[in-house]
Design a protein around this motif. Structure first.
Motif, PDB file in Angstrom:
ATOM      1  N   ALA A 205       0.850  -1.190   0.000  1.00  0.00           N
ATOM      2  CA  ALA A 205       0.000   0.000   0.000  1.00  0.00           C
ATOM      3  C   ALA A 205       0.889   1.244   0.000  1.00  0.00           C
ATOM      4  N   PHE A 206       0.312   2.315  -0.527  1.00  0.00           N
ATOM      5  CA  PHE A 206       1.052   3.568  -0.719  1.00  0.00           C
ATOM      6  C   PHE A 206       0.379   4.631   0.143  1.00  0.00           C
ATOM      7  N   GLY A 207       1.101   5.136   1.148  1.00  0.00           N
ATOM      8  CA  GLY A 207       0.481   6.062   2.100  1.00  0.00           C
ATOM      9  C   GLY A 207       1.034   7.467   1.966  1.00  0.00           C
ATOM     10  N   LEU A 208       0.330   8.290   1.201  1.00  0.00           N
ATOM     11  CA  LEU A 208       0.734   9.689   1.040  1.00  0.00           C
ATOM     12  C   LEU A 208      -0.329  10.621   1.643  1.00  0.00           C
ATOM     13  N   THR A 209      -1.610  10.357   1.319  1.00  0.00           N
ATOM     14  CA  THR A 209      -2.685  11.283   1.694  1.00  0.00           C
ATOM     15  C   THR A 209      -2.910  11.330   3.212  1.00  0.00           C
ATOM     16  N   GLU A 210      -3.195  12.526   3.692  1.00  0.00           N
ATOM     17  CA  GLU A 210      -3.546  12.727   5.113  1.00  0.00           C
ATOM     18  C   GLU A 210      -4.807  13.568   5.170  1.00  0.00           C
TER      19      GLU A 210
ATOM     20  N   GLY B 154      -4.319  16.267   0.619  1.00  0.00           N
ATOM     21  CA  GLY B 154      -4.711  15.414  -0.510  1.00  0.00           C
ATOM     22  C   GLY B 154      -4.033  15.926  -1.757  1.00  0.00           C
ATOM     23  N   SER B 155      -4.721  16.837  -2.464  1.00  0.00           N
ATOM     24  CA  SER B 155      -4.111  17.422  -3.662  1.00  0.00           C
ATOM     25  C   SER B 155      -2.808  18.125  -3.302  1.00  0.00           C
ATOM     26  N   ASP B 156      -2.816  18.790  -2.154  1.00  0.00           N
ATOM     27  CA  ASP B 156      -1.613  19.468  -1.695  1.00  0.00           C
ATOM     28  C   ASP B 156      -0.832  18.494  -0.812  1.00  0.00           C
TER      29      ASP B 156
ATOM     30  N   CYS C  31      -4.856   8.747   5.526  1.00  0.00           N
ATOM     31  CA  CYS C  31      -6.265   8.379   5.326  1.00  0.00           C
ATOM     32  C   CYS C  31      -6.511   7.966   3.876  1.00  0.00           C
ATOM     33  N   TRP C  32      -7.614   7.216   3.692  1.00  0.00           N
ATOM     34  CA  TRP C  32      -8.052   6.735   2.370  1.00  0.00           C
ATOM     35  C   TRP C  32      -6.945   5.929   1.680  1.00  0.00           C
ATOM     36  N   ILE C  33      -6.314   5.047   2.416  1.00  0.00           N
ATOM     37  CA  ILE C  33      -5.215   4.290   1.811  1.00  0.00           C
ATOM     38  C   ILE C  33      -5.738   2.952   1.287  1.00  0.00           C
ATOM     39  N   THR C  34      -5.633   2.775  -0.031  1.00  0.00           N
ATOM     40  CA  THR C  34      -6.072   1.523  -0.643  1.00  0.00           C
ATOM     41  C   THR C  34      -5.184   0.382  -0.146  1.00  0.00           C
ATOM     42  N   ASN C  35      -5.801  -0.740   0.183  1.00  0.00           N
ATOM     43  CA  ASN C  35      -5.132  -1.922   0.751  1.00  0.00           C
ATOM     44  C   ASN C  35      -4.646  -1.658   2.184  1.00  0.00           C
TER      45      ASN C  35
ATOM     46  N   GLY D  73      -4.348  11.700  -7.798  1.00  0.00           N
ATOM     47  CA  GLY D  73      -4.346  13.079  -8.295  1.00  0.00           C
ATOM     48  C   GLY D  73      -5.625  13.334  -9.061  1.00  0.00           C
ATOM     49  N   THR D  74      -6.436  14.284  -8.582  1.00  0.00           N
ATOM     50  CA  THR D  74      -7.735  14.518  -9.231  1.00  0.00           C
ATOM     51  C   THR D  74      -7.525  14.994 -10.668  1.00  0.00           C
ATOM     52  N   ASN D  75      -8.576  14.875 -11.455  1.00  0.00           N
ATOM     53  CA  ASN D  75      -8.440  15.305 -12.860  1.00  0.00           C
ATOM     54  C   ASN D  75      -8.247  16.817 -12.972  1.00  0.00           C
TER      55      ASN D  75
HETATM   56  C1  LIG Z   1     -11.179   5.125  -2.605  1.00  0.00           C
HETATM   57  C2  LIG Z   1      -9.959   5.958  -2.426  1.00  0.00           C
HETATM   58  C3  LIG Z   1      -8.706   5.356  -2.495  1.00  0.00           C
HETATM   59  C4  LIG Z   1      -7.551   6.127  -2.307  1.00  0.00           C
HETATM   60  N1  LIG Z   1      -6.319   5.498  -2.297  1.00  0.00           N
HETATM   61  C5  LIG Z   1      -5.214   6.208  -1.905  1.00  0.00           C
HETATM   62  C6  LIG Z   1      -3.955   5.536  -1.693  1.00  0.00           C
HETATM   63  O1  LIG Z   1      -3.814   4.323  -1.882  1.00  0.00           O
HETATM   64  N2  LIG Z   1      -2.909   6.278  -1.250  1.00  0.00           N
HETATM   65  C7  LIG Z   1      -2.999   7.620  -1.015  1.00  0.00           C
HETATM   66  O2  LIG Z   1      -2.008   8.226  -0.601  1.00  0.00           O
HETATM   67  N3  LIG Z   1      -4.190   8.277  -1.222  1.00  0.00           N
HETATM   68  C8  LIG Z   1      -5.282   7.604  -1.649  1.00  0.00           C
HETATM   69  N4  LIG Z   1      -6.495   8.249  -1.821  1.00  0.00           N
HETATM   70  C9  LIG Z   1      -6.578   9.696  -1.631  1.00  0.00           C
HETATM   71  C10 LIG Z   1      -6.742  10.464  -2.943  1.00  0.00           C
HETATM   72  O3  LIG Z   1      -5.625  10.308  -3.776  1.00  0.00           O
HETATM   73  C11 LIG Z   1      -7.017  11.930  -2.595  1.00  0.00           C
HETATM   74  O4  LIG Z   1      -8.278  11.944  -1.946  1.00  0.00           O
HETATM   75  C12 LIG Z   1      -7.039  12.823  -3.807  1.00  0.00           C
HETATM   76  O5  LIG Z   1      -5.712  13.038  -4.228  1.00  0.00           O
HETATM   77  C13 LIG Z   1      -7.704  14.175  -3.575  1.00  0.00           C
HETATM   78  O6  LIG Z   1      -7.381  14.733  -2.354  1.00  0.00           O
HETATM   79  P1  LIG Z   1      -8.541  15.297  -1.390  1.00  0.00           P
HETATM   80  O7  LIG Z   1      -9.570  14.262  -1.291  1.00  0.00           O
HETATM   81  O8  LIG Z   1      -7.893  15.764  -0.143  1.00  0.00           O
HETATM   82  O9  LIG Z   1      -9.173  16.501  -2.181  1.00  0.00           O
HETATM   83  P2  LIG Z   1      -8.804  18.040  -2.065  1.00  0.00           P
HETATM   84  O10 LIG Z   1      -7.350  18.208  -2.256  1.00  0.00           O
HETATM   85  O11 LIG Z   1      -9.407  18.561  -0.803  1.00  0.00           O
HETATM   86  O12 LIG Z   1      -9.550  18.640  -3.298  1.00  0.00           O
HETATM   87  C14 LIG Z   1     -10.953  18.909  -3.304  1.00  0.00           C
HETATM   88  C15 LIG Z   1     -11.342  19.456  -4.682  1.00  0.00           C
HETATM   89  O13 LIG Z   1     -10.593  20.657  -4.950  1.00  0.00           O
HETATM   90  C16 LIG Z   1      -9.853  20.511  -6.157  1.00  0.00           C
HETATM   91  N5  LIG Z   1      -8.535  21.164  -6.001  1.00  0.00           N
HETATM   92  C17 LIG Z   1      -7.674  21.050  -4.976  1.00  0.00           C
HETATM   93  N6  LIG Z   1      -6.575  21.797  -5.196  1.00  0.00           N
HETATM   94  C18 LIG Z   1      -6.747  22.403  -6.409  1.00  0.00           C
HETATM   95  C19 LIG Z   1      -5.965  23.285  -7.211  1.00  0.00           C
HETATM   96  N7  LIG Z   1      -4.761  23.699  -6.812  1.00  0.00           N
HETATM   97  N8  LIG Z   1      -6.471  23.685  -8.399  1.00  0.00           N
HETATM   98  C20 LIG Z   1      -7.674  23.258  -8.846  1.00  0.00           C
HETATM   99  N9  LIG Z   1      -8.470  22.412  -8.121  1.00  0.00           N
HETATM  100  C21 LIG Z   1      -8.009  21.987  -6.934  1.00  0.00           C
HETATM  101  C22 LIG Z   1      -9.670  19.012  -6.338  1.00  0.00           C
HETATM  102  O14 LIG Z   1      -9.466  18.687  -7.708  1.00  0.00           O
HETATM  103  C23 LIG Z   1     -11.020  18.493  -5.813  1.00  0.00           C
HETATM  104  O15 LIG Z   1     -11.988  18.613  -6.807  1.00  0.00           O
HETATM  105  C24 LIG Z   1      -7.661   7.519  -2.058  1.00  0.00           C
HETATM  106  C25 LIG Z   1      -8.918   8.115  -2.007  1.00  0.00           C
HETATM  107  C26 LIG Z   1     -10.059   7.352  -2.157  1.00  0.00           C
HETATM  108  C27 LIG Z   1     -11.397   8.016  -2.034  1.00  0.00           C
END
Ligand SMILES: Cc1cc2nc3c(=O)[nH]c(=O)nc-3n(C[C@H](O)[C@H](O)[C@H](O)COP(=O)(O)OP(=O)(O)OC[C@H]3O[C@@H](n4cnc5c(N)ncnc54)[C@H](O)[C@@H]3O)c2cc1C
Length: 385
Positions: A119-124, A128-130, A152-156, A357-359
């Motif tokens: 499993a890969f643990g980056l998000t807290e 998330g995006s940051d 949080c939200w760590i797959t596996n 990384g969101t779209n």
């Molecule tokens: C089912 C599931 C499995 C996952 N698995 C893993 C995993 O294995 N390991 C891991 O580390 N993480 C994992 N994640 C976490 C996931 O990668 C993050 O949730 C994701 O990167 C987005 O972060 P956030 O939810 O904090 O959204 P936020 O960063 O809070 O963003 C919220 C919204 O704002 C937008 N936004 C944010 N910043 C900007 C910007 N600068 N410009 C434009 N728009 C912006 C985003 O696109 C989004 O639409 C998982 C999440 C889920 C739900």
């Protein structure tokens, strides 16, 4: 269409058979219960598929990137939740591939040979995006590090044997103080928090990880202190096409199920009406274009050429296609679409636009690449030509 080599065709076919036997029959059941599927790891042990990205010298299958995409597409076709289990394990391995020493690779990859997973643990919670604004720390204590914090939200998360965890070795440096570590599941102080209930990919496990004075040897540091963000970004470049591949599988499945349904629903006509035909054609165009974008990225990746922009493009395009095609399939099937397994494909597609990384973030990456002037091409044209 990508012309596949005979070996790639063979692997695609045997994966299709594996998925038909072991994944498709149980996908709906695990979607309903929202449970992880340890049985699948047993079924996959013999094929070593969880080691498909492990290099030969470490005993793995060492599949090229297009072949990995073919396998993941088939798993996404069968069940994107189960596909996510495989993709996330490879994601964690990618960090070790990017920055691990020979000894770390051997240690990390060995469990994958017998279908254990990573499993890969980056998000807290606040990162998330940051990703650089996390709070988990790794403080040097003699020859060890002590890790404290949560992910949080760590797959596996609850079902892996080994993890790559990102933590700040120097919080004063912000993102430049981030480092990556191998953490084994059985380290004292390492526990699993909440297991998440999800809209889609419900057969995959997503969990919180809690780290309280988790002691790990300095030999578990990947690269150097402060390399964490660089490793994470390279890892995600490598791994995003896996999400594209699951997305192509999802879109293809929705299209196939929709066609089957329409042929049954309108049995008197050799083909449904022209409006439907055009919609199906548009869906098929999107699926094929998505697949080609993915294979192009994978070919670039194997050639050693830069592929960061293409990785972001294929992840974004393929996941948007999955969302659009699965939603269209539900519409074309009317209430049957809304009440059948088609709904699962639509729910499963949504996460493809969010994780790794969101779209929106991918669009930032792509636009930066587009706006950065490419190095001046050497012109062979003479003045006046
Ligand atoms: C089912 C599931 C499995 C996952 N698995 C893993 C995993 O294995 N390991 C891991 O580390 N993480 C994992 N994640 C976490 C996931 O990668 C993050 O949730 C994701 O990167 C987005 O972060 P956030 O939810 O904090 O959204 P936020 O960063 O809070 O963003 C919220 C919204 O704002 C937008 N936004 C944010 N910043 C900007 C910007 N600068 N410009 C434009 N728009 C912006 C985003 O696109 C989004 O639409 C998982 C999440 C889920 C739900």
């Amino acid at each position: 269409m990508t012309i596949l080599r005979p070996e790639q065709e063979r692997i695609k076919q045997s994966t299709r058979e594996f998925v038909a036997r072991n994944i498709i029959p149980r996908a709906a059941e695990f979607d309903r219960s929202g449970e992880f599927h340890p049985y699948l790891l047993d079924e996959a042990r013999e094929s070593k598929i969880f080691a498909m990205a492990v290099p030969k010298e470490y005993g793995g299958l060492d599949y090229d990137s297009v072949t990995q995409a073919l396998v993941l597409e088939e798993w996404g076709y069968g069940c994107a939740g189960m596909g996510t289990t495989l993709a996330a394990s490879i994601l964690s391995m990618d960090s070790v591939l990017v920055a691990g020493t020979d000894e770390q690779k051997r240690r990390y990859f060995t469990p994958m040979l017998s279908a254990r997973i990573g499993a890969f643990g980056l998000t807290e919670p606040g990162a998330g995006s940051d990703a650089g604004s996390g709070k988990t720390t790794a403080v040097k204590a003699g020859d060890d590090y002590l890790l404290n914090g949560s992910k949080c939200w760590i797959t596996n998360g609850a079902v892996a044997t080994v993890y790559v965890i990102y933590a700040l070795t120097d919080p004063s440096k912000g993102v430049k103080g981030l480092s990556a570590f191998i953490v084994e599941r059985d380290r004292p102080g390492f526990t699993i928090g909440t297991v998440d209930h999800k809209l889609g990919i419900r057969s995959s496990n997503t969990s919180e990880l809690l780290l309280k004075d988790v002691r790990i040897p300095a030999a578990n540091l990947l690269g150097k202190e402060g390399d964490g963000m660089k490793i994470a970004m390279k890892t995600l470049d490598l791994a995003r096409p896996a999400i594209a591949a699951l997305s192509v599988g999802l879109a293809q499945r929705a299209l196939d199920e929709c066609v089957k349904h329409l042929q049954k629903r309108f049995p008197d006509k050799p083909q449904p009406g022209q409006t439907l035909q055009f919609k199906l054609a548009d869906m098929a165009i999107q699926v094929e274009a998505a697949r080609q974008s993915l294979h192009h990225t994978m070919e670039l990746r194997d050639s050693g050429a830069p592929f960061s922009k293409e990785s972001a493009i294929s992840k974004t395009f393929c996941s948007d296609v999955a969302m659009s095609v699965t939603a269209q399939a539900v519409s074309l099937m009317g209430s049957h679409g809304y009440t059948s397994e088609l709904g699962k494909y639509m729910r499963d597609s949504k996460i493809m636009q969010i994780y790794e990384g969101t779209n929106q973030i991918q669009r930032l990456v792509i636009s930066r690449a587009v706006l950065t002037p490419a190095p001046a091409a050497v012109s062979t044209l003479k003045a006046g030509e």
